[in-house]
Write a protein that holds these residues in place. Structure first.
Motif, PDB file in Angstrom:
ATOM      1  N   ASN A 167      46.666  48.513  43.837  1.00 43.09           N
ATOM      2  CA  ASN A 167      45.655  49.418  43.287  1.00 43.09           C
ATOM      3  C   ASN A 167      44.798  48.659  42.274  1.00 43.09           C
ATOM      4  O   ASN A 167      45.253  48.343  41.177  1.00 43.09           O
ATOM      5  CB  ASN A 167      46.357  50.615  42.621  1.00 43.09           C
ATOM      6  N   LYS A 168      43.573  48.368  42.643  1.00 43.06           N
ATOM      7  CA  LYS A 168      42.708  47.541  41.791  1.00 43.06           C
ATOM      8  C   LYS A 168      42.391  48.218  40.468  1.00 43.06           C
ATOM      9  O   LYS A 168      42.329  47.560  39.412  1.00 43.06           O
ATOM     10  CB  LYS A 168      41.421  47.197  42.531  1.00 43.06           C
ATOM     11  N   GLU A 169      42.186  49.527  40.481  1.00 45.48           N
ATOM     12  CA  GLU A 169      41.855  50.233  39.243  1.00 45.48           C
ATOM     13  C   GLU A 169      42.987  50.136  38.223  1.00 45.48           C
ATOM     14  O   GLU A 169      42.753  49.931  37.029  1.00 45.48           O
ATOM     15  CB  GLU A 169      41.559  51.709  39.533  1.00 45.48           C
ATOM     16  N   LEU A 170      44.222  50.269  38.688  1.00 45.24           N
ATOM     17  CA  LEU A 170      45.365  50.255  37.782  1.00 45.24           C
ATOM     18  C   LEU A 170      45.845  48.853  37.441  1.00 45.24           C
ATOM     19  O   LEU A 170      46.359  48.616  36.351  1.00 45.24           O
ATOM     20  CB  LEU A 170      46.525  51.055  38.384  1.00 45.24           C
ATOM     21  N   GLN A 171      45.663  47.902  38.376  1.00 41.52           N
ATOM     22  CA  GLN A 171      46.209  46.567  38.172  1.00 41.52           C
ATOM     23  C   GLN A 171      45.163  45.504  37.847  1.00 41.52           C
ATOM     24  O   GLN A 171      45.475  44.471  37.278  1.00 41.52           O
ATOM     25  CB  GLN A 171      47.001  46.126  39.422  1.00 41.52           C
ATOM     26  N   GLY A 172      43.926  45.725  38.279  1.00 38.07           N
ATOM     27  CA  GLY A 172      42.869  44.765  37.984  1.00 38.07           C
ATOM     28  C   GLY A 172      42.736  43.656  39.002  1.00 38.07           C
ATOM     29  O   GLY A 172      41.765  42.902  38.996  1.00 38.07           O
ATOM     30  N   GLY A 173      43.696  43.526  39.895  1.00 42.01           N
ATOM     31  CA  GLY A 173      43.680  42.467  40.897  1.00 42.01           C
ATOM     32  C   GLY A 173      44.987  42.448  41.651  1.00 42.01           C
ATOM     33  O   GLY A 173      45.803  43.373  41.544  1.00 42.01           O
ATOM     34  N   GLY A 174      45.200  41.367  42.416  1.00 39.08           N
ATOM     35  CA  GLY A 174      46.380  41.287  43.262  1.00 39.08           C
ATOM     36  C   GLY A 174      47.261  40.101  42.933  1.00 39.08           C
ATOM     37  O   GLY A 174      47.842  40.008  41.858  1.00 39.08           O
ATOM     38  N   SER A 175      47.351  39.164  43.879  1.00 37.44           N
ATOM     39  CA  SER A 175      48.292  38.053  43.749  1.00 37.44           C
ATOM     40  C   SER A 175      48.039  37.208  42.503  1.00 37.44           C
ATOM     41  O   SER A 175      48.971  36.706  41.876  1.00 37.44           O
ATOM     42  CB  SER A 175      48.229  37.164  44.993  1.00 37.44           C
ATOM     43  N   LEU A 176      46.794  37.041  42.116  1.00 41.34           N
ATOM     44  CA  LEU A 176      46.466  36.226  40.939  1.00 41.34           C
ATOM     45  C   LEU A 176      46.961  36.868  39.657  1.00 41.34           C
ATOM     46  O   LEU A 176      47.663  36.238  38.858  1.00 41.34           O
ATOM     47  CB  LEU A 176      44.954  36.010  40.869  1.00 41.34           C
ATOM     48  N   ILE A 177      46.627  38.117  39.449  1.00 46.22           N
ATOM     49  CA  ILE A 177      46.941  38.779  38.182  1.00 46.22           C
ATOM     50  C   ILE A 177      48.409  39.193  38.114  1.00 46.22           C
ATOM     51  O   ILE A 177      48.971  39.352  37.028  1.00 46.22           O
ATOM     52  CB  ILE A 177      46.006  39.995  37.973  1.00 46.22           C
ATOM     53  N   ASP A 178      49.051  39.324  39.284  1.00 47.17           N
ATOM     54  CA  ASP A 178      50.461  39.735  39.320  1.00 47.17           C
ATOM     55  C   ASP A 178      51.424  38.554  39.315  1.00 47.17           C
ATOM     56  O   ASP A 178      52.402  38.538  38.567  1.00 47.17           O
ATOM     57  CB  ASP A 178      50.716  40.586  40.564  1.00 47.17           C
ATOM     58  N   TYR A 179      51.167  37.556  40.141  1.00 41.70           N
ATOM     59  CA  TYR A 179      52.112  36.464  40.382  1.00 41.70           C
ATOM     60  C   TYR A 179      51.598  35.134  39.846  1.00 41.70           C
ATOM     61  O   TYR A 179      52.273  34.435  39.078  1.00 41.70           O
ATOM     62  CB  TYR A 179      52.374  36.386  41.886  1.00 41.70           C
ATOM     63  N   GLY A 180      50.385  34.784  40.203  1.00 41.16           N
ATOM     64  CA  GLY A 180      49.832  33.505  39.792  1.00 41.16           C
ATOM     65  C   GLY A 180      49.695  33.363  38.294  1.00 41.16           C
ATOM     66  O   GLY A 180      49.715  32.246  37.760  1.00 41.16           O
ATOM     67  N   CYS A 181      49.571  34.482  37.586  1.00 48.70           N
ATOM     68  CA  CYS A 181      49.420  34.427  36.127  1.00 48.70           C
ATOM     69  C   CYS A 181      50.578  33.691  35.468  1.00 48.70           C
ATOM     70  O   CYS A 181      50.392  33.013  34.451  1.00 48.70           O
ATOM     71  CB  CYS A 181      49.268  35.833  35.557  1.00 48.70           C
ATOM     72  N   HIS A 182      51.788  33.804  36.028  1.00 52.64           N
ATOM     73  CA  HIS A 182      52.936  33.103  35.462  1.00 52.64           C
ATOM     74  C   HIS A 182      52.721  31.590  35.483  1.00 52.64           C
ATOM     75  O   HIS A 182      53.057  30.880  34.525  1.00 52.64           O
ATOM     76  CB  HIS A 182      54.198  33.426  36.266  1.00 52.64           C
TER      77      HIS A 182
END
Length: 351
Positions: A167-182
């Motif tokens: 959900n872009k509205e709630l999360q702001g993005g996908g694999s980058l903002i969730d996983y790649g950020c680490h």
């Protein structure tokens, strides 16, 4: 040592699988006093499962009962809840990413500075054994000045089919903002927390929209899939270092890969597993590092560091100003992909 009174905001998977068990393990220094969630049934289930005495439908009502909170909500709410807690005089450990935008991050930092309370972000890859050993070796000048980092965090057909991850509205993005950020955070930490100055990135939204493809982590609405599932980037820093970066939920690779390497002037490091590669005594030396200190679960040292920092007996490992740099990079990668050219940043923030 005094005991910290902890509250949990957001009673979903990450709270129940990582943070709450870690605090229970560290019960001599922390007690979980309250839990809050917009879904009261979920909050009550968590309270019953972990023997948490108080349940609040409104997290604001929790603040007078706790010294600190751990925020485990969708990304959209990180900034607002963190700022409210800090203004109420409560320490904050917020799940990653810090917020949806660098501007929200700055507001969180301002609130922490005004309140004098601790604000940290749950980038737990810093607390992995390999990461801590690599940091120690770099700080001891075993590879010389770090100049190039390579980070690759890719999964094969593993879009999270639960929660609100797509959900872009709630999360702001996908694999980058969730996983790649680490891996962005880990790269910055190992490089000495330089400031990003130029970012070129491409975010893809194609792999997960194919109707007949397999997904190993549950079902999701492919037609409504609106976030990135594969991202590449090249990042330059103010100290001359650079980062080659790739992350994906859906890569067509042989298997999942987590690769992190740092090249310095006199040697290099590879993580996962940890290897030290040096030029010494007229020879090329390669060493396998057996690092046995501490816990295997990075959630435990992360929780312990936050608790001790709140109690004033240990320095915080993940500082909010450092976490904001990760959000600046994420924001710039998305902007670069959308505009089709590199994005330049002044040292310390956006132009």
């Amino acid at each position: 040592m005094a005991k910290l009174r902890m509250g949990i905001i957001g009673a979903g998977g990450i709270a129940q699988s990582r943070h709450i068990p870690a605090y229970i393990h560290l019960r001599d220094s922390v007690s979980i006093e309250a839990v809050s969630d917009t879904n009261m049934e979920k909050a009550k289930e968590a309270a019953a499962a972990f023997d948490i005495p108080k349940v609040f439908p409104d997290y604001h009502d929790m603040f007078t009962h706790v010294d600190a909170v751990t925020i485990c909500t969708p990304n959209k709410f990180h900034a607002g809840i963190s700022i409210a807690a800090l203004k109420a005089g409560v320490h904050v450990l917020c799940e990653k990413p810090m917020a949806l935008t660098p501007e929200e991050c700055r507001s969180m930092i301002n609130a922490a500075e005004e309140s004098g309370k601790i604000l940290s972000i749950a980038y737990h890859y810093r607390f992995m054994k390999e990461s801590r050993a690599a940091k120690k070796l770099i700080d001891q000048n075993e590879i010389g000045e770090p100049i190039v980092a390579r980070a690759r965090a890719v999964r094969r057909r593993k879009v999270p089919g639960w929660g609100v991850f797509t959900n872009k509205e709630l999360q702001g993005g996908g694999s980058l903002i969730d996983y790649g950020c680490h891996f962005l955070d880990l790269s910055l930490w190992l490089l000495g927390n330089p400031s990003p100055v130029e970012i070129t990135g491409t975010a893809y939204n194609k792999l997960s929209r194919i109707a007949d493809e397999v997904n190993m982590w549950g079902d999701f609405d492919r037609e409504a899939f609106e976030v990135d599932d594969h991202v590449t980037a090249y990042i330059k820093f103010d100290n001359g270092a650079s980062l080659l970066f790739e992350t994906s939920w859906s890569a067509n690779v042989q298997g999942d890969e987590e690769i992190m390497s740092i090249s310095g002037l006199t040697g290099g490091l590879d993580l996962f597993p940890l290897h030290l590669n040096q030029r010494k005594h007229g020879m090329l030396l390669n060493s396998n590092i057996d690092w046995t200190e501490g816990e295997d679960d990075p959630g435990l040292p992360q929780a312990e560091n936050f608790i001790k920092s709140c109690l004033g007996v240990e320095e915080l490992v993940v500082k909010a100003e450092e976490a904001m740099k990760v959000s600046q990079i994420i924001d710039a990668i998305y902007e670069s992909s959308e505009k089709g050219h590199s994005i330049r940043l002044p040292i310390g923030g956006r132009e």
